[in-house]
Design an enzyme around this catalytic site. Structure first.
Site, PDB file in Angstrom:
ATOM      1  N   GLU A  97       0.583  -1.122   0.018  1.00 18.41           N
ATOM      2  CA  GLU A  97       0.132   0.071   0.052  1.00 18.41           C
ATOM      3  C   GLU A  97       0.909   1.276  -0.082  1.00 18.41           C
ATOM      4  O   GLU A  97       0.834   2.151   0.834  1.00 18.41           O
ATOM      5  CB  GLU A  97      -0.907   0.016   1.308  1.00 18.41           C
ATOM      6  CG  GLU A  97      -1.786  -1.049   1.162  1.00 18.41           C
ATOM      7  CD  GLU A  97      -3.074  -1.103   2.115  1.00 18.41           C
ATOM      8  OE1 GLU A  97      -2.840  -0.152   3.017  1.00 18.41           O
ATOM      9  OE2 GLU A  97      -3.862  -1.775   2.076  1.00 18.41           O
ATOM     10  N   GLU A 145      -4.231  -8.907   1.195  1.00 18.88           N
ATOM     11  CA  GLU A 145      -5.060  -8.963   2.281  1.00 18.88           C
ATOM     12  C   GLU A 145      -6.573  -8.873   2.208  1.00 18.88           C
ATOM     13  O   GLU A 145      -6.930  -8.393   0.990  1.00 18.88           O
ATOM     14  CB  GLU A 145      -4.738  -7.343   2.925  1.00 18.88           C
ATOM     15  CG  GLU A 145      -3.415  -7.432   3.704  1.00 18.88           C
ATOM     16  CD  GLU A 145      -3.132  -5.851   4.325  1.00 18.88           C
ATOM     17  OE1 GLU A 145      -3.928  -5.193   4.725  1.00 18.88           O
ATOM     18  OE2 GLU A 145      -2.165  -5.643   3.944  1.00 18.88           O
TER      19      GLU A 145
HETATM   20  C1  GAL Z   1      -3.901  -2.433   5.269  1.00 16.47           C
HETATM   21  C2  GAL Z   1      -2.738  -2.367   5.795  1.00 16.47           C
HETATM   22  C3  GAL Z   1      -2.520  -3.248   7.103  1.00 16.47           C
HETATM   23  C4  GAL Z   1      -3.302  -2.900   8.184  1.00 16.47           C
HETATM   24  C5  GAL Z   1      -4.735  -3.295   7.512  1.00 16.47           C
HETATM   25  C6  GAL Z   1      -6.038  -3.164   8.551  1.00 16.47           C
HETATM   26  O1  GAL Z   1      -4.653  -1.381   4.625  1.00 16.47           O
HETATM   27  O2  GAL Z   1      -2.085  -2.850   4.834  1.00 16.47           O
HETATM   28  O3  GAL Z   1      -1.057  -3.015   7.502  1.00 16.47           O
HETATM   29  O4  GAL Z   1      -3.162  -1.674   8.487  1.00 16.47           O
HETATM   30  O5  GAL Z   1      -5.039  -2.472   6.577  1.00 16.47           O
HETATM   31  O6  GAL Z   1      -7.094  -3.168   8.006  1.00 16.47           O
END
Ligand code: GAL
Length: 885
Positions: A488, A570
């Site tokens: 990100e 993610e």
């Molecule tokens: C993402 C990020 C993670 C964590 C997550 C929480 O955007 O890459 O490190 O912060 O959100 O939802």
């Protein structure tokens, strides 16, 4: 006995329970892996643990007027082995710090704390440390830390090359030997080596002093603080295999035969040229013991190379292994390992021996079929995780890491992403041996900062050496299936994002041409320069659609890059607290968390109906549906497998603002290691052959008599019938793109709810939740009752508050006091409550949703019984006896 059995009602689902018991026994027995530690001695080379006997002091002010900007010209040369451009030359003159008393042997450090590494100076708290945000876990990570230790070098070490290997220190390490600055490495997740040969007194004592420096705002999560990984002293002959000096690839693999290519790099520190004979043989590596077998499986042809004085030289060769035992991810395949044993010699005298564990496997990547290992397609059932071990902090502990991975494996997970930084080397050893596929990730920021003191300020000087060192350290691990060089990034949608990705990719491929590169994108679209620069399309949340939107981007990326693997790097970021249920329950299958939607704000808790998430995220159910609608998507890495310290969304708050929590709500497993309900939702999907049925919520609601109390069931069955006090509430079939059974109109009456799940029309699994009585006593179980007395191995002891039938009281919060007798210590306690601000070393810990945890370590050299006891006012106490040996 496993916690899963503790938290579930034992009545009526014998098949599932027996299966789980058997599985847990197998997992626990099979995975008491011993990794090589402490002193390892082999001919020509010594690897000596320097973990013991340090003195330490932390300062919340700058005690020595030093800073990275003044040290930098002397630190940069430490990176010289990992840059292709001109080497950094240290300035002439005396390096800084010489007059700082802490670097001097004469300094009296008797009032400093004595300790052994790995060490996390912040984990013992207290919470609400001044200046530290909820995002960073409210623990005192900031400040300057000094570590000091004597290192004695024997007269017989004269002429040897001697190196200091630090596997990880948070952060901005600077190292002095006998008062002289010899180098350092700023990135707190990097492993690095310093050459001490010229700086050590042979035949005497040497003073090693290490300065670390953490800004109060250097991370988006809890980074820990201190020398939190292993530290080694390496002694070799002047001619030796360089740091990370072997590279093994297996370009051609079949069941009958495999080609194994090997490159060995030799360094000659002597003042004259040296002819060095390089020989390597391959043996099987025993997964349980970490020891090489006795049979030689294959040999590389010996080669003799002339290495000029003060230089390095590489030699490459190739061999074939017949009928190779392939490495593959568990449980579908077996993670077989080999070890290449390299010997350097000159005129028959052994100069060095060096072992490289590796695996023989092929990995292929296909835009439609996803990832295949050894020609067999495997879905990526993965999780993202940070490096902390909850109450133990970031100080690496093999057993704590193994427990984390074992529970993920029990859930059906076969992969993980090292979000967002290089892991401890031993974690990758565990992944190799347990059969996980790994996405090894290095950076969370490039040139655009996310917090004021994150890696972005180091990126210009350090991205190249950090990246090269990281790849060289990790590239022999068969578990690694892709390199991720970012997450990100602030520049992801800009032209700069693509340009930086391309330059990182060039570096990466020059160190390892065998694996694909990726970086996680949460907003960069298919048309961005970044997306086109990557080999694998890693999507954070946007694939399935942020929030409640179903306009996900999988299809657009697949259309733009039909040949590239796409996965959810993610997914979910569902938030919940174990055992907490908030009413009313949304009727949607994914809902944004907020006031009136899943929050219990006064208790800082989130409903465990497992449907609530922040605005950018989704429920597991929504992610599953998006994947099933787009079957070319290779799989997912759920955010996160385990709760972690810091980032307590939705109860985050800046430094100095009270009222927030300390640790995350994202985990499938809570910070103490207790399974949330979601565990069974993933298990039902990832292990469809396992008879799983899991009811939520608990069924003890004196204040809800007569009120609508939805019952949800996670099951690997395709049909289920719910019975409330013996009466059917309906038998329902699971529809397409549905992943849970729901009975929204159930009216609560005390008694029991029972579900019978079916698969293909046959009874498949049963679960029962019944109304539990008043708390009467404590029930104690240990995850392992025999542990090694090595000062390192751990037993995780769970206490449940139970009623007279022995059932866990679901909302019990009794204060439990632990004690221990015999040769062991309680190192930390926890309960998985993200809002519990009791410091982790406390021996009194409230139960949370009925459970509490004590982490017990046997003393070094211990043997015999360790008795752990728990008491709580008004309740019958409990004890468990552990054996140390
Ligand atoms: C993402 C990020 C993670 C964590 C997550 C929480 O955007 O890459 O490190 O912060 O959100 O939802």
């Amino acid at each position: 006995m496993s916690v899963s059995v503790q938290t579930r009602s034992l009545l009526g689902h014998c098949t599932a329970v027996l299966f789980m018991l058997l599985l847990n026994t197998l997992l626990v027995e099979a995975h008491t892996i011993q990794l090589p530690r402490a002193t390892a001695r082999s001919k020509g080379r010594e690897r000596i643990s320097l973990n013991e006997g340090w003195k330490f002091s932390r300062f919340t002010f700058n005690p020595d007027s030093l800073s990275y900007s003044t040290l930098k010209p002397w630190i940069l040369p430490s990176a010289n082995d990992f840059i292709k451009g001109p080497e950094h030359q240290p300035p002439s003159g005396t390096p800084p710090g010489r007059n700082v008393t802490y670097v001097q042997a004469s300094f009296d450090d008797s009032s400093w704390e004595g300790l052994n590494l790995p060490h996390d100076w912040a984990i013992k708290g207290p919470f609400n440390a001044p200046g530290i945000s909820g995002g960073m876990g409210r623990l005192p990570t900031n400040g300057v830390g000094w570590y000091r230790r004597k290192v004695t070098v024997a007269p017989e070490d004269k002429g040897k090359s001697i190196f200091l290997d630090i596997d990880g220190a948070m952060s901005y390490s600077a190292v002095w030997v006998n008062g002289r600055l010899v180098g350092g490495w700023p990135y707190g997740y990097a492993s690095f080596r310093l050459d001490l040969t010229q700086h050590l007194k042979v035949g005497g004592d040497n003073m090693l002093a290490i300065r670390l420096d953490n800004a109060a705002d250097n991370s988006r999560w809890y980074p820990g603080a201190g020398i939190y990984r292993n530290v080694w002293l390496i002694k070799t002959s002047p001619a030796h295999v360089t740091q990370y000096g072997t590279f093994i690839t297996t370009p051609d693999v079949s069941d009958g035969s495999a080609t194994v290519n090997l490159a060995v790099e030799v360094q000659n520190d002597a003042s004259s040229d040296q002819a060095v004979k390089v020989e390597t043989e391959i043996r099987v590596l025993d997964g349980a013991t970490g020891q090489p077998g006795t049979d030689v499986v294959a040999k590389f042809s010996p080669a003799t190379i002339r290495v000029p004085a003060g230089q390095k030289k590489s030699v490459s060769s190739s061999t074939r292994v017949k009928n190779p035992r392939l490495w593959g991810p568990a449980p579908a395949q077996t993670p077989n390992m080999y070890v290449a044993m390299t010997t350097l010699s000159a005129k028959g005298t052994i100069l060095d021996t060096y072992e490289t564990p590796f695996g023989i496997r092929s990995v292929s990547y296909d835009g439609n079929k996803g990832v295949s290992i050894n020609g067999k397609p495997v879905r990526i059932w993965g999780t993202c995780n940070h490096g902390d071990h909850g109450a133990l902090g970031v100080a690496f502990n093999t057993r704590a890491a193994e427990r984390q991975l074992s529970m993920l494996q029990e859930m059906g997970s076969n992969s993980f992403r090292t979000s967002h930084n290089p892991p401890t080397p031993e974690l990758l050893d565990l992944a190799d041996r347990m059969g996980f596929m790994v996405v090894d990730e290095i950076f969370d920021a490039w040139n655009v900062a996310k917090t004021s003191h994150d890696f972005s300020s180091l990126f210009p000087d350090w991205h190249e050496p950090d990246l090269r060192a990281f790849i060289r350290r990790d590239r022999n691990h068969p578990s690694i299936i892709a390199w991720s060089f970012g997450n990100e990034l602030g520049e992801q949608s800009a032209a700069a994002g693509g340009a930086t990705a391309q330059s990182l990719r060039v570096i990466l491929l020059s160190e390892d041409p065998t694996r694909p590169t990726t970086a996680a994108m949460n907003v960069a679209g298919p048309g961005t320069a970044l997306a086109s620069a990557l080999d694998i399309i890693s999507l954070n949340y946007q694939g399935e659609g942020h929030g409640t939107s179903t306009n996900g981007s999988f299809a657009a990326f697949h259309a733009a890059y039909p040949d590239k693997v796409i996965w959810s790097s993610e997914s979910a970021s569902t938030v919940s607290t174990r055992g907490t249920y908030v009413f009313p329950v949304t009727s949607a299958n994914s809902a944004i968390v907020g006031p009136g939607s899943g929050l219990n704000e006064s208790a800082l808790q989130v409903s465990a109906y497992e449907l609530y998430h922040p605005s950018w995220a989704s429920s597991p159910d929504k992610v599953f549906a998006a994947h099933d609608r787009n079957p070319y998507v290779a799989g997912e890495f759920v955010w996160t497998g385990w709760d972690y310290l810091g980032e307590p969304t939705p109860y985050d708050s800046p430094a100095g603002v009270s009222g927030g929590a300390r640790s995350s709500y994202f985990g499938i497993i809570d910070l103490a290691g207790f399974r949330k309900d979601r565990f069974y939702l993933y298990q039902a999907r990832w292990r469809p052959e396992l008879p799983v049925a899991h009811i939520l919520p608990h069924w003890t609601w004196p204040e809800r008599v007569g009120l609508e109390t939805p019952v949800h069931v996670f099951s690997s069955g395709d049909e289920a019938e719910l019975f409330v006090n013996g009466n059917s509430a309906g038998r329902v079939k699971r529809g397409q793109y549905e992943y849970r059974f729901r009975w929204n109109k159930v009216v609560y009456q005390p008694g029991e709810v029972k579900v019978v799940a079916y698969k293909g029309g046959k009874e498949w699994a049963v679960d029962v939740k019944r109304t539990v009585g008043e708390a009467k006593g404590l029930n104690m179980t240990a995850d392992r009752t025999t542990i090694r007395g090595d000062g390192d191995d751990l037993s995780f002891v769970t206490v449940a508050v139970v009623d007279e039938n022995g059932d866990t009281v679901p909302r019990a919060s009794n204060a439990i006091t632990f004690s221990v007798s015999g040769p062991g210590q309680i190192v930390a306690t926890d309960n998985g409550d993200p809002a519990d601000m009791t410091a982790f070393p406390s021996l009194t810990r409230k139960a949370f949703s009925g459970l509490s945890l004590a982490v017990v370590r046997a003393d070094k050299g211990a043997s015999g019984d360790i008795t752990v006891s728990a008491s709580a006012s008004g309740l019958k106490g409990a004890r468990v006896t552990l054996k140390a040996r």
